[in-house]
Design a protein around this motif. Structure first.
Motif, PDB file in Angstrom:
ATOM      1  N   THR A 174     -15.460  20.744 -31.136  1.00 27.37           N
ATOM      2  CA  THR A 174     -14.604  19.589 -31.422  1.00 27.37           C
ATOM      3  C   THR A 174     -13.912  19.684 -32.774  1.00 27.37           C
ATOM      4  O   THR A 174     -12.894  19.031 -32.999  1.00 27.37           O
ATOM      5  CB  THR A 174     -15.418  18.284 -31.378  1.00 27.37           C
ATOM      6  OG1 THR A 174     -16.585  18.428 -32.204  1.00 27.37           O
ATOM      7  CG2 THR A 174     -15.826  17.954 -29.956  1.00 27.37           C
ATOM      8  N   ARG A 198     -14.706  16.789 -16.713  1.00 26.26           N
ATOM      9  CA  ARG A 198     -14.441  15.930 -17.870  1.00 26.26           C
ATOM     10  C   ARG A 198     -14.195  16.793 -19.110  1.00 26.26           C
ATOM     11  O   ARG A 198     -13.320  16.489 -19.925  1.00 26.26           O
ATOM     12  CB  ARG A 198     -15.616  14.985 -18.117  1.00 26.26           C
ATOM     13  CG  ARG A 198     -15.808  13.924 -17.050  1.00 26.26           C
ATOM     14  CD  ARG A 198     -17.014  13.039 -17.366  1.00 26.26           C
ATOM     15  NE  ARG A 198     -17.299  12.120 -16.286  1.00 26.26           N
ATOM     16  CZ  ARG A 198     -16.717  10.935 -16.135  1.00 26.26           C
ATOM     17  NH1 ARG A 198     -15.795  10.550 -17.010  1.00 26.26           N
ATOM     18  NH2 ARG A 198     -17.041  10.146 -15.132  1.00 26.26           N
ATOM     19  N   GLY A 199     -14.977  17.856 -19.231  1.00 26.23           N
ATOM     20  CA  GLY A 199     -14.786  18.755 -20.365  1.00 26.23           C
ATOM     21  C   GLY A 199     -13.443  19.450 -20.319  1.00 26.23           C
ATOM     22  O   GLY A 199     -12.756  19.569 -21.338  1.00 26.23           O
ATOM     23  N   SER A 202     -10.735  16.966 -21.257  1.00 28.57           N
ATOM     24  CA  SER A 202     -10.705  16.690 -22.702  1.00 28.57           C
ATOM     25  C   SER A 202     -10.055  17.836 -23.464  1.00 28.57           C
ATOM     26  O   SER A 202      -9.304  17.621 -24.412  1.00 28.57           O
ATOM     27  CB  SER A 202     -12.118  16.424 -23.230  1.00 28.57           C
ATOM     28  OG  SER A 202     -12.916  17.596 -23.183  1.00 28.57           O
ATOM     29  N   ALA A 205      -6.317  17.719 -22.802  1.00 30.71           N
ATOM     30  CA  ALA A 205      -5.730  16.584 -23.520  1.00 30.71           C
ATOM     31  C   ALA A 205      -5.587  16.887 -25.008  1.00 30.71           C
ATOM     32  O   ALA A 205      -4.645  16.415 -25.657  1.00 30.71           O
ATOM     33  CB  ALA A 205      -6.587  15.338 -23.309  1.00 30.71           C
ATOM     34  N   ALA A 206      -6.506  17.692 -25.537  1.00 31.45           N
ATOM     35  CA  ALA A 206      -6.453  18.049 -26.957  1.00 31.45           C
ATOM     36  C   ALA A 206      -5.368  19.074 -27.252  1.00 31.45           C
ATOM     37  O   ALA A 206      -4.962  19.239 -28.406  1.00 31.45           O
ATOM     38  CB  ALA A 206      -7.813  18.585 -27.415  1.00 31.45           C
ATOM     39  N   CYS A 365      -9.579  12.718 -13.807  1.00 33.88           N
ATOM     40  CA  CYS A 365      -9.649  12.164 -15.171  1.00 33.88           C
ATOM     41  C   CYS A 365      -8.256  12.033 -15.783  1.00 33.88           C
ATOM     42  O   CYS A 365      -7.906  10.993 -16.355  1.00 33.88           O
ATOM     43  CB  CYS A 365     -10.504  13.058 -16.067  1.00 33.88           C
ATOM     44  SG  CYS A 365     -12.264  12.959 -15.777  1.00 33.88           S
ATOM     45  N   VAL A 369      -6.099   8.643 -16.944  1.00 31.44           N
ATOM     46  CA  VAL A 369      -5.581   8.452 -18.301  1.00 31.44           C
ATOM     47  C   VAL A 369      -4.077   8.183 -18.270  1.00 31.44           C
ATOM     48  O   VAL A 369      -3.579   7.270 -18.936  1.00 31.44           O
ATOM     49  CB  VAL A 369      -5.880   9.689 -19.171  1.00 31.44           C
ATOM     50  CG1 VAL A 369      -5.146   9.590 -20.504  1.00 31.44           C
ATOM     51  CG2 VAL A 369      -7.383   9.813 -19.420  1.00 31.44           C
TER      52      VAL A 369
END
Length: 386
Positions: A174, A198-199, A202, A205-206, A365, A369
């Motif tokens: 992270t 989910r990972g 994420s 998205a990052a 996911c 969003v």
């Protein structure tokens, strides 16, 4: 349906691969795979069969060139090509291995899609690979190493956070991922702590182009890892039991606790040397350790530094110790490299079902969003400071 095989729970469930624009990234476009999911080149684990299963499932797989015997390496490459109908996979190697240049030449000869490496080749060798259309994707654990890799010509970079298994850095994913994303312009793949949709969502998205997983692919029905060893991983539920040790070769190494590591860590310098030499002598056919060499090494250590010499012997012996757990299926006599994510894995899926399940969950996911953002956009815009 759940099936018991050698006391290991295997879950078989039908899956259908989703198709989504959210999962169309620079990684899928450059590597030619359907989903932005990479199977890393775990030693003694990432063989042709696992790479074939990964490729057929829509992911991108790397062969573990560092642990495939040189005389068998070309045959393993051809096995994947014949089974998948192309060279849309990668080869991993390290420049310190004896047959490093063989790996380079084979990657060029078969026009493999990519190579991955840690301690990588120089700029000249990287240029040769790139000229042949082979993408260079090093794995790094620190920002400075990412910058150096780009300077040398990396096409993409895999960052591995400290949660990852095996030799790992000290910066969590992270923190490391946004650092590298801000500093480089090449696509970045996130590794260390990933096993779910989910990972993946994420990471995307990052700003990452995809994720890379090692431990999760090792814990699939397509992995060659023996059932006894897989069962040991499935039995761990506390992430703190998957920790970093320096007792093997002096470097940060994330492993599962077992009897061998506990004994090694509790030993003083001389006892540690005894353990290192005894382990090497036990597997003398693989390590080349003779009784005479063992005695000579012991007396040399008494005169010099037993702690340092034990570390050297253990480092040399490391591939065999890894082989004991990952090939021979004797987890208490070897090294159990693994990421902390192993503590959250409680079932074995096929590589294809794993990939499709992660892709489907990530897609859901990201859709949620985006839908939430669209429905709240007017309210949020009205509340923005002017």
């Amino acid at each position: 349906m759940p099936v018991k095989s050698n006391n290991v729970l295997i879950i078989r469930q039908p899956t259908r691969p989703p198709s989504s624009a959210y999962l169309d990234t620079e990684l899928t476009r450059r590597l030619g795979c359907r989903f932005p999911i990479v199977q890393t080149a775990m030693g003694w684990v990432a063989d042709a069969n696992l790479v074939i299963a990964t490729t057929r499932g829509g992911g991108f797989g790397f062969l573990a060139g560092a642990t495939i015997e040189p005389q068998h390496l070309e045959a393993e490459i051809n096995k994947v090509i014949e089974a998948t109908g192309g060279s849309n996979f990668g080869l991993n190697f390290h420049m310190f291995q004896e047959n490093a240049m063989q790996c380079v030449e084979l990657a060029i000869k078969y026009r493999l899609k990519a190579v991955s490496y840690g301690r990588g080749p120089d700029k000249v060798t990287i240029s040769r690979l790139k000229a042949a259309g082979v993408l260079c994707i090093p794995t790094v654990g620190a920002l400075k190493h990412a910058l150096k890799a780009v300077e040398l010509g990396a096409d993409m970079i895999t960052i591995q956070g400290s949660e990852g298994g095996g030799h790992t850095g000290g910066v969590p994913t992270t923190i490391l991922l946004p650092q590298v994303l801000d500093a480089v312009e090449v696509p970045v793949i996130a590794a260390g702590g990933f096993s779910t949709g989910r990972g993946l969502a994420s990471a995307l998205a990052a700003g990452a182009a995809g994720i890379a997983m090692g431990t999760r692919f090792m814990m699939t029905t397509d992995s060659p890892t023996p059932a006894q060893t897989k069962a040991r991983y499935l039995a761990v539920h506390d992430p703190q039991k998957i920790r970093v040790t320096r007792s093997v070769d002096g470097m940060r190494h994330r492993i599962l606790e077992n009897a061998f590591i506990k004994k090694l860590e509790a030993a003083g310098p001389l006892k540690k040397l005894f353990i290192a030499l005894g382990s090497a002598y036990r597997w003398k056919r693989e390590t080349g350790m003779t009784f005479g060499h063992m005695i000579k090494t012991f007396f040399k250590a008494i005169k010099e530094d037993p702690a340092q010499l034990s570390q050297v012997v253990m480092s040399t012996n490391q591939p065999v110790l890894l082989q004991r757990s990952m090939v021979d299926g004797v987890p208490d006599e070897g090294i159990l490299s693994g990421g902390q994510v192993a503590a959250s894995i409680d079932q074995l899926l096929s590589a294809s079902d794993l990939i499709h399940g992660i892709a489907r969950e990530a897609d859901a996911c990201l859709q949620r969003v985006c839908a939430s953002g669209e429905s709240q956009a007017p309210t949020r815009e009205a509340s923005m400071p002017r």
